[in-house]
Design a protein around this motif. Structure first.
Motif, PDB file in Angstrom:
ATOM      1  N   LYS A   8     -10.548  39.975 -15.140  1.00 17.99           N
ATOM      2  CA  LYS A   8      -9.589  40.753 -15.027  1.00 17.99           C
ATOM      3  C   LYS A   8      -8.612  40.679 -16.376  1.00 17.99           C
ATOM      4  O   LYS A   8      -8.088  41.942 -16.653  1.00 17.99           O
ATOM      5  CB  LYS A   8      -8.497  40.200 -14.411  1.00 17.99           C
ATOM      6  CG  LYS A   8      -9.019  40.749 -12.555  1.00 17.99           C
ATOM      7  CD  LYS A   8      -7.860  40.252 -11.624  1.00 17.99           C
ATOM      8  CE  LYS A   8      -7.878  40.844 -10.208  1.00 17.99           C
ATOM      9  NZ  LYS A   8      -6.791  40.609  -9.399  1.00 17.99           N
ATOM     10  N   ARG A  11      -9.881  43.849 -18.456  1.00 24.25           N
ATOM     11  CA  ARG A  11      -9.237  45.221 -18.022  1.00 24.25           C
ATOM     12  C   ARG A  11      -7.931  45.243 -18.830  1.00 24.25           C
ATOM     13  O   ARG A  11      -7.196  46.167 -18.944  1.00 24.25           O
ATOM     14  CB  ARG A  11      -9.093  45.266 -16.697  1.00 24.25           C
ATOM     15  CG  ARG A  11     -10.351  45.766 -16.036  1.00 24.25           C
ATOM     16  CD  ARG A  11     -10.284  45.958 -14.606  1.00 24.25           C
ATOM     17  NE  ARG A  11      -9.787  46.980 -14.258  1.00 24.25           N
ATOM     18  CZ  ARG A  11      -9.905  47.597 -12.841  1.00 24.25           C
ATOM     19  NH1 ARG A  11     -10.490  46.753 -11.771  1.00 24.25           N
ATOM     20  NH2 ARG A  11      -9.423  48.751 -12.501  1.00 24.25           N
ATOM     21  N   LYS A  12      -6.992  43.888 -18.482  1.00 25.89           N
ATOM     22  CA  LYS A  12      -5.639  43.976 -19.146  1.00 25.89           C
ATOM     23  C   LYS A  12      -5.429  44.249 -20.481  1.00 25.89           C
ATOM     24  O   LYS A  12      -4.533  44.908 -21.039  1.00 25.89           O
ATOM     25  CB  LYS A  12      -5.215  42.508 -18.725  1.00 25.89           C
ATOM     26  CG  LYS A  12      -3.751  42.406 -18.886  1.00 25.89           C
ATOM     27  CD  LYS A  12      -3.286  41.058 -18.749  1.00 25.89           C
ATOM     28  CE  LYS A  12      -1.549  41.023 -19.029  1.00 25.89           C
ATOM     29  NZ  LYS A  12      -1.166  39.566 -18.663  1.00 25.89           N
ATOM     30  N   ASP A  14      -7.801  45.945 -22.370  1.00 20.01           N
ATOM     31  CA  ASP A  14      -7.790  47.203 -22.676  1.00 20.01           C
ATOM     32  C   ASP A  14      -6.769  47.990 -22.294  1.00 20.01           C
ATOM     33  O   ASP A  14      -6.294  49.136 -23.172  1.00 20.01           O
ATOM     34  CB  ASP A  14      -9.168  47.685 -21.776  1.00 20.01           C
ATOM     35  CG  ASP A  14      -9.304  49.140 -21.958  1.00 20.01           C
ATOM     36  OD1 ASP A  14      -9.472  49.683 -22.932  1.00 20.01           O
ATOM     37  OD2 ASP A  14      -9.919  49.888 -21.004  1.00 20.01           O
ATOM     38  N   ALA A  15      -6.078  47.703 -21.320  1.00 20.01           N
ATOM     39  CA  ALA A  15      -4.710  48.490 -20.905  1.00 20.01           C
ATOM     40  C   ALA A  15      -3.675  48.379 -21.971  1.00 20.01           C
ATOM     41  O   ALA A  15      -2.992  49.324 -22.115  1.00 20.01           O
ATOM     42  CB  ALA A  15      -4.302  48.084 -19.324  1.00 20.01           C
ATOM     43  N   ASN A  18      -4.494  50.424 -24.895  1.00 23.48           N
ATOM     44  CA  ASN A  18      -4.210  52.051 -24.685  1.00 23.48           C
ATOM     45  C   ASN A  18      -2.751  52.040 -24.625  1.00 23.48           C
ATOM     46  O   ASN A  18      -2.311  53.260 -25.189  1.00 23.48           O
ATOM     47  CB  ASN A  18      -4.788  52.437 -23.250  1.00 23.48           C
ATOM     48  CG  ASN A  18      -6.183  52.495 -23.445  1.00 23.48           C
ATOM     49  OD1 ASN A  18      -6.890  52.411 -24.380  1.00 23.48           O
ATOM     50  ND2 ASN A  18      -7.095  52.188 -22.253  1.00 23.48           N
ATOM     51  N   ALA A  19      -1.818  51.157 -24.096  1.00 20.74           N
ATOM     52  CA  ALA A  19      -0.674  51.242 -24.155  1.00 20.74           C
ATOM     53  C   ALA A  19       0.113  51.432 -25.572  1.00 20.74           C
ATOM     54  O   ALA A  19       0.830  52.247 -25.928  1.00 20.74           O
ATOM     55  CB  ALA A  19       0.135  50.409 -23.528  1.00 20.74           C
ATOM     56  N   TYR A  73      -9.954  41.434 -27.962  1.00 23.01           N
ATOM     57  CA  TYR A  73     -10.625  42.542 -27.035  1.00 23.01           C
ATOM     58  C   TYR A  73     -12.349  42.323 -27.220  1.00 23.01           C
ATOM     59  O   TYR A  73     -13.049  42.159 -26.172  1.00 23.01           O
ATOM     60  CB  TYR A  73     -10.213  43.922 -26.807  1.00 23.01           C
ATOM     61  CG  TYR A  73     -11.020  44.554 -25.846  1.00 23.01           C
ATOM     62  CD1 TYR A  73     -10.704  44.578 -24.536  1.00 23.01           C
ATOM     63  CD2 TYR A  73     -11.710  45.818 -26.329  1.00 23.01           C
ATOM     64  CE1 TYR A  73     -11.254  45.216 -23.444  1.00 23.01           C
ATOM     65  CE2 TYR A  73     -12.477  46.651 -25.386  1.00 23.01           C
ATOM     66  CZ  TYR A  73     -12.117  46.493 -23.799  1.00 23.01           C
ATOM     67  OH  TYR A  73     -12.734  47.290 -23.016  1.00 23.01           O
ATOM     68  N   LYS A 109     -12.309  57.838 -22.275  1.00 14.90           N
ATOM     69  CA  LYS A 109     -11.651  56.511 -22.168  1.00 14.90           C
ATOM     70  C   LYS A 109     -12.697  55.694 -21.180  1.00 14.90           C
ATOM     71  O   LYS A 109     -13.609  56.194 -20.472  1.00 14.90           O
ATOM     72  CB  LYS A 109     -10.180  56.353 -21.595  1.00 14.90           C
ATOM     73  CG  LYS A 109     -10.230  56.871 -20.119  1.00 14.90           C
ATOM     74  CD  LYS A 109      -8.789  56.766 -19.876  1.00 14.90           C
ATOM     75  CE  LYS A 109      -8.524  57.215 -18.213  1.00 14.90           C
ATOM     76  NZ  LYS A 109      -7.153  56.837 -17.811  1.00 14.90           N
ATOM     77  N   TYR A 112     -12.796  52.213 -14.657  1.00 12.54           N
ATOM     78  CA  TYR A 112     -13.422  51.097 -13.906  1.00 12.54           C
ATOM     79  C   TYR A 112     -13.434  51.554 -12.494  1.00 12.54           C
ATOM     80  O   TYR A 112     -12.683  52.135 -11.784  1.00 12.54           O
ATOM     81  CB  TYR A 112     -12.115  50.147 -13.848  1.00 12.54           C
ATOM     82  CG  TYR A 112     -11.949  49.542 -15.351  1.00 12.54           C
ATOM     83  CD1 TYR A 112     -12.794  48.470 -15.849  1.00 12.54           C
ATOM     84  CD2 TYR A 112     -11.056  50.101 -16.212  1.00 12.54           C
ATOM     85  CE1 TYR A 112     -12.553  48.052 -17.074  1.00 12.54           C
ATOM     86  CE2 TYR A 112     -10.894  49.568 -17.665  1.00 12.54           C
ATOM     87  CZ  TYR A 112     -11.556  48.529 -17.967  1.00 12.54           C
ATOM     88  OH  TYR A 112     -11.440  48.238 -19.293  1.00 12.54           O
TER      89      TYR A 112
END
Length: 158
Positions: A8, A11-12, A14-15, A18-19, A73, A109, A112
């Motif tokens: 997980k 994904r975090k 990556d988020a 992006n933010a 990452y 992008k 998932y």
């Protein structure tokens, strides 16, 4: 660390990247506005120039932060991929789609997949993919993680 938490994190991360990229775009837009404010019959313009300089500093800092996050990452994902190789083919496919994501050219992008999408892609039932196969995949990944940790500890002792 548990396999699911480790996965997980991809994904975090990556988020968060992006933010931060979105925040960078906002800072760059603000810098453009700050530079365009000059005008009128003001005599003192150092305030506007200082705002512009502050904005540029924040942009440079944000770019550095994003680059550091991307490096982290990439390293985390590469390590996870090495452990993923220890899993069976079905487990690799499931974990790849669920936790590593797939790049979508149209959306520009990483996306998932949901359990429903994974089940359809793999021609399995939702129940099997989200339950049994997922648990098997996590178990295989956990075993690979534990082996990697054991190998690292053995290497540290030598």
């Amino acid at each position: 660390m548990k396999a699911k938490v480790y996965l997980k994190k991809i994904r975090k991360m990556d988020a968060m990247i992006n933010a931060d990229i979105e925040e960078l775009a906002q800072l760059e837009a603000l810098a453009t506005k700050t530079g365009a404010v000059m005008g009128g019959e003001r005599v003192q313009t150092s305030g506007s120039q200082q705002k512009m300089a502050d904005c540029v500093v924040k942009i440079v800092e944000m770019k550095d932060k994003i680059n550091t996050e991307i490096d982290s990452y990439i390293n985390h994902k590469a390590e996870a991929r090495r452990m993923l190789c220890e899993c069976s083919a079905d487990c690799i496919m499931l974990l790849q789609k669920r936790y590593f994501g797939v790049y979508d050219d149209a959306k520009k992008k990483t996306v998932y997949k949901t359990w429903e999408e994974i089940a359809a892609d793999m021609n399995f039932t939702y129940k099997w993919v989200s339950g049994g196969l997922h648990q098997r995949a996590l178990s295989q990944f956990q075993k690979a993680m534990d082996e990697r940790i054991k190998d690292d500890e053995t290497a540290d002792v030598k």
